[in-house]
Enzyme design. Structure first.
Site, mmCIF file in Angstrom:
data_model
loop_
_atom_site.group_PDB
_atom_site.id
_atom_site.type_symbol
_atom_site.label_atom_id
_atom_site.label_comp_id
_atom_site.label_asym_id
_atom_site.label_seq_id
_atom_site.Cartn_x
_atom_site.Cartn_y
_atom_site.Cartn_z
ATOM 1 N N LYS A 55 71.048 62.814 -56.108
ATOM 2 C CA LYS A 55 72.038 63.063 -54.874
ATOM 3 C C LYS A 55 71.465 61.844 -53.915
ATOM 4 O O LYS A 55 70.402 61.970 -53.509
ATOM 5 C CB LYS A 55 72.101 64.265 -54.481
ATOM 6 C CG LYS A 55 73.530 64.431 -53.298
ATOM 7 C CD LYS A 55 73.460 65.929 -53.173
ATOM 8 C CE LYS A 55 74.769 66.100 -52.244
ATOM 9 N NZ LYS A 55 74.888 67.679 -51.840
ATOM 10 N N SER A 130 79.690 69.232 -52.732
ATOM 11 C CA SER A 130 79.506 67.710 -52.366
ATOM 12 C C SER A 130 78.640 66.922 -53.215
ATOM 13 O O SER A 130 78.607 65.743 -53.212
ATOM 14 C CB SER A 130 78.663 67.882 -50.765
ATOM 15 O OG SER A 130 77.582 68.052 -51.108
ATOM 16 N N SER A 154 77.463 73.263 -52.661
ATOM 17 C CA SER A 154 77.383 71.918 -53.335
ATOM 18 C C SER A 154 76.924 71.706 -54.615
ATOM 19 O O SER A 154 77.024 70.554 -55.195
ATOM 20 C CB SER A 154 76.921 70.946 -52.223
ATOM 21 O OG SER A 154 77.962 70.865 -51.005
HETATM 22 N N1 GLN Z 1 81.622 72.655 -49.068
HETATM 23 C C1 GLN Z 1 80.806 73.246 -48.208
HETATM 24 C C2 GLN Z 1 80.625 72.285 -46.670
HETATM 25 O O1 GLN Z 1 81.611 71.632 -46.621
HETATM 26 C C3 GLN Z 1 79.280 73.247 -48.741
HETATM 27 C C4 GLN Z 1 78.692 71.928 -48.547
HETATM 28 C C5 GLN Z 1 77.314 71.790 -49.220
HETATM 29 O O2 GLN Z 1 77.017 72.841 -49.872
HETATM 30 N N2 GLN Z 1 76.574 70.764 -48.877
HETATM 31 O O3 GLN Z 1 79.721 72.498 -46.061
#
Ligand code: GLN
Length: 433
Positions: A55, A130, A154
C-alpha cells in the site's frame, strides 16, 4: 518456477491488465534483477518465492510512496518501514506500490487522487478501501500477497469485496514504524492473501516488538494449530442487509456443524456508538499527524493539494481539538473506546471467537459513492471499526457470493490471540470459493 520467471510473469500481467483495474501507482521494474540475485543464493529466506504489493502509505526505500495523494505525488521513500525490512530479510520481493484512498481515508478506494480501483472479481464495482489496490492486486493475480493498513476496516473491507483474506492484527502486534499514519492509536499494518496459510506466514514475519514503535509487544511464538471445542460468539449489528446476514448465519451454522463447535449469541452493549466514537479520534489524530505536511519538508501544503475527504478530516480535526472544546470530543471518544475494549474483553471470557459479516452491503457501483451522504459512507464501517477500537484482532475470509459478488465474514479474537484466530479461520476456509 524460479523467482525471476515468476516476477516476469506478474509484471507482464500487470502491464496487460492493470490499466483497467488501477491497482498500482508505482511498478518496480527492477524486480526481475532482484529475483535473479535471490535465485542465485544458496540458502533462501522464508518468503522466497513470494511477490508483494505494498500500500502506498508504507515506506519502501526508493519507491514512490505518495499515499495516493497529490500532496506527496513525487515523494520517494528514503527508508524501509519495519515490516518491509523484515520482508526483505526473508527474501520477499516487492513488485510495486498500490492505489488506495488518499492517506487511507475512505472505505471504497474512490478517494484516491489517481482514480478509483476497479474490483477484479465484480466488474463495475468498487474494490473496497482504503487498501483497494492491495486487495485488487492479489485478487487479479498480480502478486502473491500484499500489505495494507487498517484503521477502521481498510484491510478487511477490500478483502471482503475482492473475495480474498485480509488480517487486521491486534494493536501492537506489527510495528507501525514507516507507516504514514491516519490514526496512530488505531492503525495496524496487515497482510492480504489468497489463503490463510499465506496470510499467517506474512504476519509471522512482520510481527514483533520494535523499539521504534513503543506500542508493540512480543506475543511469543505463534503457529497454526488444529483447534477444538470452539465456542463461537454470534454478534448481530444493526444495518446489515438481510441477504448478507442470512448468508453469514448459514455459514456459521455450517462451520459449527462440521466442526462440532457450539455457538452463542453475544452482545457488545456500546457497539452502536462505534462509528461516532471512531471519527473524533481519527479526525483529531489525523489532523495532528498532517501538520508536518506544511509544504516545506515533503511535497505540497496538504490543505492546498488534498482531496475533499482529507480536507474534511483536517478541518474537522482542527475544529474539535481547539482549546474551547477541550475534552468535549476526543476525551469522550477515548472513554467510549475504553468501554468497548472492556466489553470485548468480557465477551472473550465467554466465547473463543466472534463471527459476523465484514460489510453491511455489497460493494457499490463505481461512482455511486460520490452521490452518497457522508454519514451513509461512514456508517458502512460499523462492522469493522469495533475491532480497532477494542485493539483486538480480526480477519475477513470469503464466505460466498451474492449475485456473483464476493461476501466476506469476519472472525474476531481477543487481543494477542492472532494465531488462534488464524487457526480457527483455517478450519473454516472455503475451498474453491
Ligand atoms: N473507512 C474508514 C475511514 O474512512 C477506515 C479507513 C482505514 O481503515 N484506513 O476512516
Amino acid at each position: 518456477m524460479e523467482f525471476a520467471e515468476k516476477a516476469k510473469a506478474y509484471l507482464a500481467e500487470i502491464k496487460k491488465r492493470d490499466k483497467e483495474i488501477n491497482a498500482f501507482l508505482y511498478i518496480n521494474d527492477n524486480i526481475v534483477k532482484e529475483a535473479e540475485e535471490i535465485d542465485k543464493k544458496s540458502s533462501k529466506g522464508r518468503l522466497y518465492g513470494y511477490i508483494f504489493a505494498i500500500k502506498s502509505n508504507i515506506n519502501v526505500k526508493g519507491m514512490i510512496c505518495n499515499c495516493a495523494s497529490k500532496v506527496l505525488e513525487n515523494y520517494r521513500a528514503g527508508y524501509d518501514a519495519r515490516a518491509i525490512e523484515k520482508i526483505k530479510k526473508e527474501d520477499g520481493l516487492i513488485i510495486g506500490m498500490t492505489n488506495c484512498d488518499e492517506f487511507a481515508a475512505g472505505g471504497s478506494g474512490e478517494n484516491s487522487s489517481f482514480g478509483a480501483t476497479h474490483n477484479p472479481r465484480a466488474p463495475d464495482r468498487v474494490a473496497g478501501g482504503s487498501s483497494s489496490g492491495s486487495a485488487a492486486a492479489v485478487a487479479a493475480g498480480f502478486c502473491d500477497v500484499a500489505l495494507g493498513s487498517d484503521t477502521g476496516g481498510s484491510i478487511r473491507t477490500p478483502a471482503s469485496h475482492c473475495g480474498i483474506v485480509g488480517v487486521k492484527p491486534s494493536y501492537g502486534l506489527v510495528s507501525r514504524y514507516g507507516l504514514i499514519d491516519l490514526s496512530m492509536s488505531l492503525d495496524q499494518i496487515g497482510p492480504l492473501a489468497n489463503n490463510i496459510s499465506d496470510a499467517f506466514l506474512v504476519l509471522d514475519v512482520i510481527r514483533g516488538k520494535d523499539e521504534r514503535d513503543n506500542m508493540t509487544k512480543d506475543y511469543g511464538k505463534i503457529s497454526l494449530e488444529k483447534v477444538r471445542d470452539i465456542k463461537v460468539g454470534v454478534l448481530k449489528i444493526k444495518g446489515v442487509e438481510d441477504r448478507i446476514q442470512n448468508l453469514i448465519d448459514m455459514r456459521i451454522n455450517e462451520i459449527c456443524k462440521n466442526n462440532g463447535w457450539k455457538k452463542k449469541e453475544i452482545n457488545i452493549n456500546h457497539i452502536d456508538l462505534a462509528v461516532q466514537t471512531y471519527y473524533p479520534l481519527v479526525y483529531s489524530e489525523f489532523f495532528s499527524a498532517t501538520r508536518r505536511f506544511d509544504g516545506r519538508r515533503y511535497g505540497k501544503k496538504i490543505e492546498k493539494a488534498c482531496g475533499e475527504e482529507v480536507l474534511r478530516r483536517i478541518l474537522g480535526g482542527s475544529e474539535i481539538t481547539k482549546a474551547e472544546f477541550e475534552g468535549a470530543y476526543y476525551e469522550k471518544a477515548l472513554a467510549v473506546k475504553k468501554i468497548i475494549a472492556e466489553e470485548f474483553e468480557q465477551a472473550f471470557k465467554e466465547v473463543d471467537c466472534i463471527m459476523l459479516p465484514t460489510c453491511p452491503g455489497l460493494p457499490w457501483k463505481l461512482g455511486e459513492g460520490m452521490k452518497m451522504k457522508i454519514e451513509e459512507i461512514y456508517a458502512y464501517d460499523a462492522l469493522t471499526i469495533p475491532a480497532n477500537l477494542g485493539g483486538i484482532c480480526a480477519i475477513s475470509i470469503p464466505a460466498g457470493k451474492i449475485d456473483g459478488v464476493p461476501i466476506g465474514m469476519q472472525i474476531m479474537c481477543a487481543k494477542g490471540k492472532d494465531a488462534r484466530m488464524l487457526s480457527i479461520a483455517k478450519m473454516t476456509e472455503l475451498i474453491n470459493h
